[in-house]
Design a protein around this motif. Structure first.
Motif, PDB file in Angstrom:
ATOM      1  N   PRO A  22      -6.144  10.789   0.903  1.00  0.00           N
ATOM      2  CA  PRO A  22      -5.523  10.358   2.184  1.00  0.00           C
ATOM      3  C   PRO A  22      -4.973  11.421   3.113  1.00  0.00           C
ATOM      4  O   PRO A  22      -4.525  12.514   2.679  1.00  0.00           O
ATOM      5  CB  PRO A  22      -4.359   9.451   1.791  1.00  0.00           C
TER       6      PRO A  22
ATOM      7  N   THR B 218      -3.152   4.410   9.241  1.00  0.00           N
ATOM      8  CA  THR B 218      -3.725   3.824   7.722  1.00  0.00           C
ATOM      9  C   THR B 218      -3.025   2.609   7.551  1.00  0.00           C
ATOM     10  O   THR B 218      -1.714   2.437   7.811  1.00  0.00           O
ATOM     11  CB  THR B 218      -2.942   5.112   6.739  1.00  0.00           C
TER      12      THR B 218
ATOM     13  N   SER C 132      -7.644   4.002   9.133  1.00  0.00           N
ATOM     14  CA  SER C 132      -8.221   4.206   7.670  1.00  0.00           C
ATOM     15  C   SER C 132      -7.497   2.915   6.854  1.00  0.00           C
ATOM     16  O   SER C 132      -6.085   2.588   7.293  1.00  0.00           O
ATOM     17  CB  SER C 132      -7.727   5.378   7.194  1.00  0.00           C
TER      18      SER C 132
ATOM     19  N   ALA D 116      -5.725   1.948   2.929  1.00  0.00           N
ATOM     20  CA  ALA D 116      -5.192   2.558   1.801  1.00  0.00           C
ATOM     21  C   ALA D 116      -5.814   1.736   0.763  1.00  0.00           C
ATOM     22  O   ALA D 116      -5.701   0.646   0.967  1.00  0.00           O
ATOM     23  CB  ALA D 116      -3.916   2.756   1.720  1.00  0.00           C
TER      24      ALA D 116
END
Length: 160
Positions: free
Chosen positions: A63, A125, A153, A155
């Motif tokens: 990440p 994220t 993105s 997680a």
């Protein structure tokens, strides 16, 4: 007259003009340990802990430090600040989430200090609970795109 060892040392230092000597060995040890600790932990990126059960994936990518939007069964938060309640959003006709949009606009208005951070300034994220409906996730992504957060993105937990 008999002098104690401390008195002898004080008299000798007064005669020679020596001031108090500092032992730097222990300070060097402390700084070495501190530098080792900082170097060993510099590559670790963690996402904030939340009451979200993430889906599992075999993704190998680490990440990056970006803005985090957390979606659970009851609320949507941005960097720990609640921006919307989930139940009214699930059945809403409009794809835009006003509270999320205004918070993302505030975040994107912040000045960027370094040029290399400018690429990450419009990255987000999403930490979405694995049980949230896809329609809600789509609304969050749509709102992020409208707020000019184009690099999205997700997680996930790594398998194994």
């Amino acid at each position: 007259m008999k002098l104690t060892p401390i008195q002898k040392r004080a008299a000798r230092n007064a005669r020679h003009g020596n001031s108090l000597d500092m032992n730097l060995v222990s300070l060097i040890d402390v700084f070495t340990i501190l530098i080792f600790f900082l170097l060993s932990n510099s590559g670790v990126e963690t996402l904030p802990a939340a009451s979200v059960h993430l889906p599992e994936s075999s993704a190998k990518k680490d990440p990056k430090q970006t803005l985090v939007v957390v979606i659970n069964a009851t609320e949507i938060t941005v960097e720990g600040r609640k921006v919307a309640d989930v139940p009214p959003l699930v059945n809403a006709k409009d794809d835009l989430i006003p509270g999320l949009k205004s918070e993302l606009d505030l975040v994107s208005a912040r000045p960027v200090a370094l040029a290399e951070d400018a690429a990450q300034a419009h990255s987000v994220t999403i930490m979405g609970d694995k049980d949230i409906p896809y329609q809600l996730l789509r609304k969050v992504m749509y709102t992020a795109a409208i707020a000019n957060f184009t690099n999205v993105s997700f997680a996930v937990n790594q398998k194994g």
